[in-house]
Scaffold this active site. Structure first.
Site, short mmCIF file in Angstrom:
data_model
loop_
_atom_site.label_atom_id
_atom_site.label_comp_id
_atom_site.label_asym_id
_atom_site.label_seq_id
_atom_site.Cartn_x
_atom_site.Cartn_y
_atom_site.Cartn_z
N ARG A 196 0.69 -1.21 -0.01
CA ARG A 196 -0.01 -0.02 0.08
C ARG A 196 0.90 1.37 -0.17
NH1 ARG A 196 -4.31 -0.74 4.89
NH2 ARG A 196 -3.02 -2.37 5.28
N GLY A 235 -0.54 -14.95 7.75
CA GLY A 235 -1.05 -14.25 8.93
C GLY A 235 0.14 -14.12 10.01
#
Length: 434
Positions: free
Chosen positions: A25, A96
């Site tokens: 991002r 994760g």
């Protein structure tokens, strides 16, 4: 830090630092944890957190190809004891946080009683004092976790407590009910528990959730469900848990860290006229009695002595040293420059690769032209020199002690102005003795 009931000092923990995030991002080729923050890679601040706990080992979890992270740390001088300071663990797949810590199991099984602290490479604002309190809070045989109560809990996992106020679990926002999303206390993701308990809980993790990932947060519910102690430390300042996934979040984290750096200098006797417009990076030394005026930028590694003046609108770059009482002012930039005691450069100058003697005065608009298009060269200016306004000193050159250049003088490359002489003109030529 409080001592355990045995009266013995607490055992040094194993610190796990999760640094495998890709930072997509941020739209940057630089790994997320190497993004610059106040003069050093973001991960450097987290490694300081780990070192502050006097750890037995630091396990750095990276993604495949994570050698670039080590290269970046080494290039930035962030590994004072070399690469051996860190044990690098590769998380082969991004499944994760639980999977990331699972990657460390081979390094944890040998000592089940060793305390383990889990940190994040993108949480640079967390203070060592908070971590020490968390470490001291860990119950015997149980788990301590860090929480906070931010103004906006969105995107954080919520802390679930029972009717007695005991922590019973954490629910991620994507998996939370409407009532659970109304909870204001959130999970920072920072935990302290014994290695054996952690390994056992990691083996029981499930990916049955909205993300299809292994959540490290599920360890908390597992420990609580076994009837073992779970203690939560609520951070005094919710900003400590600021994570970084975007450039906007990086800017917010930078503001927090910068505020702390400025406070340290203020407490040491440095007058900072306008902290809101002042940038002072990591690793800067400033003596007491120095004044930093508004809109000043001081980069990493700069050394400023006592009773100096810097600014306003001044940029001190790498390698700059100001000795006692030196003054650098309006719209002046220095790079690899040393100003002797009482030397002044007050207006509109560029001083690159130059040594300036004590009590010399650099007139407004002076340029030390250190770069010839291929290499940079040094210039030496002696003590008590007066450089006239608008002078250009083409490096390499030398201006002798007590000499003077007239306004607008262009001192050619290779010139040596003897002590006590006056040089004027374009190109500058000897005029007379002072």
């Amino acid at each position: 830090m409080s001592l355990p009931s045995s009266g013995l000092p607490p055992r040094p923990p194993v610190v796990v630092v999760l640094a495998a995030g890709q930072g997509t991002r941020m739209k940057s080729p630089v790994p997320k944890v190497l993004q610059p923050l106040c003069g050093r890679p973001m991960l450097g601040w987290v490694l300081d957190q780990a070192r502050g706990l006097d750890p037995a080992r630091i396990l750095l979890v990276v993604s495949p190809g994570g050698e670039a992270v080590l290269d970046g740390l080494e290039a930035a001088g962030e590994l004072p004891r070399g690469r051996d300071e860190l044990t690098v663990v590769v998380q082969e797949q991004q499944r994760g946080t639980g999977d990331a810590v699972r990657s460390c199991i081979p390094h944890l099984v040998g000592d089940p009683d060793a305390p383990v602290v889990v940190l994040y490479g993108d949480m640079p604002a967390l203070g060592v004092a908070t971590l020490e309190r968390l470490r001291a809070l860990q119950p015997e045989g149980g788990l301590a976790l860090l929480t906070a109560v931010p103004p906006d809990p969105m995107a954080f996992g919520r802390i679930v407590r029972d009717g007695g106020g005991r922590v019973v679990g954490i629910v991620e926002e994507r998996d939370a009910s409407v009532d659970q999303r109304a909870i204001r206390e959130v999970n920072a993701g920072v935990y302290c528990l014994a290695a054996g308990l952690l390994v056992d809980c990691l083996a029981r993790l499930s990916d049955d959730n909205a993300q299809g990932e292994l959540y490290l947060t599920d360890v908390v519910a597992d420990v609580a469900g076994r009837g073992l102690g779970v203690e939560a430390l609520v951070a005094d300042d919710h900003r400590e848990i600021q994570g970084v996934n975007t450039l906007s979040q990086l800017a917010r984290a930078r503001a927090i860290v910068q505020e702390r750096l400025l406070e340290q200098h203020l407490a040491a006797g440095v007058r900072i006229e306008d902290p809101a417009t002042t940038t002072i990076e990591y690793g800067v030394e400033i003596g007491a009695g120095t004044t930093i005026f508004a809109s000043t930028v001081v980069r990493r590694g700069v050394v400023i002595g006592t009773d100096c003046e810097v600014g306003p609108f001044t940029h001190l770059r790498v390698g700059s040293v100001l000795e006692q009482g030196a003054q650098v002012g309006n719209f002046t930039e220095t790079k690899n420059a040393r100003l002797g005691a009482g030397a002044k450069a007050k207006h509109l100058s560029y001083l690159g690769d130059v040594e300036i003697g004590a009590r010399s005065n650099i007139g407004a608009g002076t340029i030390v032209a250190n770069y010839d298009g291929a290499k940079k060269h040094p210039t030496r200016i002696g003590e008590r020199v007066f450089i006239g306004s608008g002078s250009v000193l083409v490096a390499p050159s030398e201006i002798g002690a007590g000499s003077l250049t007239g306004a607008g003088a262009i001192v050619p490359r290779g010139t040596v102005v003897p002590p006590g002489e006056i040089w004027v003109g374009v190109p500058a030529r000897y005029l007379k003795d002072r």
